[in-house]
Scaffold this motif. Structure first.
Motif, PDB file in Angstrom:
ATOM      1  N   GLY A  69      11.131   6.813   4.556  1.00  0.00           N
ATOM      2  CA  GLY A  69      11.274   5.749   5.556  1.00  0.00           C
ATOM      3  C   GLY A  69       9.943   5.271   6.111  1.00  0.00           C
ATOM      4  N   PRO A  70       9.090   6.188   6.626  1.00  0.00           N
ATOM      5  CA  PRO A  70       7.792   5.747   7.159  1.00  0.00           C
ATOM      6  C   PRO A  70       6.871   5.121   6.111  1.00  0.00           C
ATOM      7  N   THR A  71       7.167   5.317   4.821  1.00  0.00           N
ATOM      8  CA  THR A  71       6.301   4.784   3.773  1.00  0.00           C
ATOM      9  C   THR A  71       6.633   3.341   3.420  1.00  0.00           C
ATOM     10  N   LEU A  72       7.805   2.868   3.801  1.00  0.00           N
ATOM     11  CA  LEU A  72       8.241   1.533   3.381  1.00  0.00           C
ATOM     12  C   LEU A  72       7.298   0.434   3.877  1.00  0.00           C
ATOM     13  N   MET A  73       6.898   0.507   5.127  1.00  0.00           N
ATOM     14  CA  MET A  73       6.005  -0.533   5.652  1.00  0.00           C
ATOM     15  C   MET A  73       4.631  -0.506   4.990  1.00  0.00           C
ATOM     16  N   PRO A  74       3.993   0.668   4.816  1.00  0.00           N
ATOM     17  CA  PRO A  74       2.732   0.683   4.068  1.00  0.00           C
ATOM     18  C   PRO A  74       2.865   0.161   2.640  1.00  0.00           C
ATOM     19  N   VAL A  75       4.003   0.438   1.985  1.00  0.00           N
ATOM     20  CA  VAL A  75       4.215  -0.097   0.640  1.00  0.00           C
ATOM     21  C   VAL A  75       4.268  -1.620   0.677  1.00  0.00           C
ATOM     22  N   LEU A  76       4.990  -2.161   1.662  1.00  0.00           N
ATOM     23  CA  LEU A  76       5.065  -3.619   1.793  1.00  0.00           C
ATOM     24  C   LEU A  76       3.683  -4.203   2.084  1.00  0.00           C
ATOM     25  N   GLU A  77       2.900  -3.540   2.922  1.00  0.00           N
ATOM     26  CA  GLU A  77       1.542  -4.006   3.215  1.00  0.00           C
ATOM     27  C   GLU A  77       0.686  -4.026   1.957  1.00  0.00           C
ATOM     28  N   THR A  78       0.818  -2.983   1.136  1.00  0.00           N
ATOM     29  CA  THR A  78       0.035  -2.904  -0.092  1.00  0.00           C
ATOM     30  C   THR A  78       0.378  -4.054  -1.032  1.00  0.00           C
ATOM     31  N   ILE A  79       1.667  -4.329  -1.187  1.00  0.00           N
ATOM     32  CA  ILE A  79       2.093  -5.431  -2.058  1.00  0.00           C
ATOM     33  C   ILE A  79       1.622  -6.767  -1.493  1.00  0.00           C
ATOM     34  N   ASP A  80       1.759  -6.933  -0.187  1.00  0.00           N
ATOM     35  CA  ASP A  80       1.362  -8.203   0.431  1.00  0.00           C
ATOM     36  C   ASP A  80      -0.144  -8.415   0.386  1.00  0.00           C
ATOM     37  N   LEU A  81      -0.913  -7.332   0.455  1.00  0.00           N
ATOM     38  CA  LEU A  81      -2.365  -7.456   0.294  1.00  0.00           C
ATOM     39  C   LEU A  81      -2.695  -8.073  -1.069  1.00  0.00           C
ATOM     40  N   ALA A  82      -2.022  -7.559  -2.105  1.00  0.00           N
ATOM     41  CA  ALA A  82      -2.275  -8.074  -3.453  1.00  0.00           C
ATOM     42  C   ALA A  82      -1.815  -9.517  -3.593  1.00  0.00           C
TER      43      ALA A  82
END
Length: 266
Positions: A69-82
């Motif tokens: 659960g806590p990893t979902l937002m960092p994953v979205l941030e990583t994708i959005d950075l790219a």
């Protein structure tokens, strides 16, 4: 008398090639040896340090799947950075590549100016750009996105310019002979001729930016990288193991999707 003479002439180039090949091999070995010395390679340390690596791996098991659960937002941030870095990079690199291509540039001042911008943005690593933008706008995903965008301008600008320089100039010359203006030639001949290649390069760059965004988190640019650095500093090895699994899945999925999209535009 003529036969030995011809044999020596025929064997001359072959002997010269062998000498050059042998010399190149010696140079290659010498370069590797000096690299071995400079990096202070000590393979035996891997054997003596195997126990420490095994200890870290044992502490990493089982991975902390409760961190999903806590990893979902960092994953979205990583994708959005790219995504942000790639889109902004394409939008800035495309007009720059037009100026940097010899066959379509309006003039030499534009050509050398565009090449200078491409060279500067490409030669500075994205990690350095991230450090600069972090000092300017603070921590968070925005400096990382800016760093990827600026570095993408240099990488994409160079590749786009090479594609444009290698394009078929037949349609361009035909439209020019009909009296078409520069804008018409650009939209009806240049863009259709290079668009599939440019889209393929842009998708490949997105794949590269996704991997780079993972590293940029180590300098406070958000995403999984920042979460991974935090877990490592706190010795939370089970969380580190889970984040590495997430990273592997994310990169693998991005590679497959990018390859599929490139096959569509090829």
């Amino acid at each position: 008398m003529s036969t030995p003479y011809k044999g020596r002439i025929a064997g001359g180039p072959s002997l010269a090639r062998n000498v050059v090949s042998f010399g190149a091999m010696i140079v290659a070995v010498a370069l590797f040896v000096q690299a071995w010395i400079v990096v202070q390679a000590r393979p035996q340390d891997l054997i003596t340090g195997a126990r420490g690596m095994a200890d870290i791996i044992s502490r990493s098991l089982p991975p902390a799947f409760d961190q999903f659960g806590p990893t979902l937002m960092p994953v979205l941030e990583t994708i959005d950075l790219a995504i942000f870095g790639t889109v902004i990079g394409v939008l800035l690199a495309f007009p720059l590549s037009i100026l940097a291509a010899r066959n379509v540039t309006p003039g030499k001042p534009f050509y050398y100016g565009a090449r200078a911008v491409i060279g500067i943005t490409r030669s500075v690593p994205d990690l350095v750009w991230a450090l600069l933008f972090v000092t300017a706008v603070g921590l968070g995903p925005f400096p990382g996105a800016l760093a990827l965008a600026v570095h993408s301008v240099g990488m994409l600008g160079r590749l786009f310019a090479e594609v444009i320089e290698d394009m078929d100039m037949g349609p361009v010359e035909a439209l020019t002979l009909t009296g078409a203006g520069r804008l018409q030639v650009f939209t009806h001949a240049v863009v259709p001729g290079v668009l599939p290649s440019l889209l393929g390069i842009a998708l490949y760059r997105f794949d590269e930016n996704l991997r780079s965004s993972l590293v940029l988190g180590f300098v406070g640019a958000g995403g999984i990288g920042f979460m991974l650095l935090t877990a490592m500093n706190l010795f939370q090895y089970q969380t580190v193991a889970f984040l590495l699994i997430v990273t592997f899945v994310l990169v693998t999925c991005a590679e497959r999707i990018s390859a599929y999209l490139r096959s569509l535009v090829a």
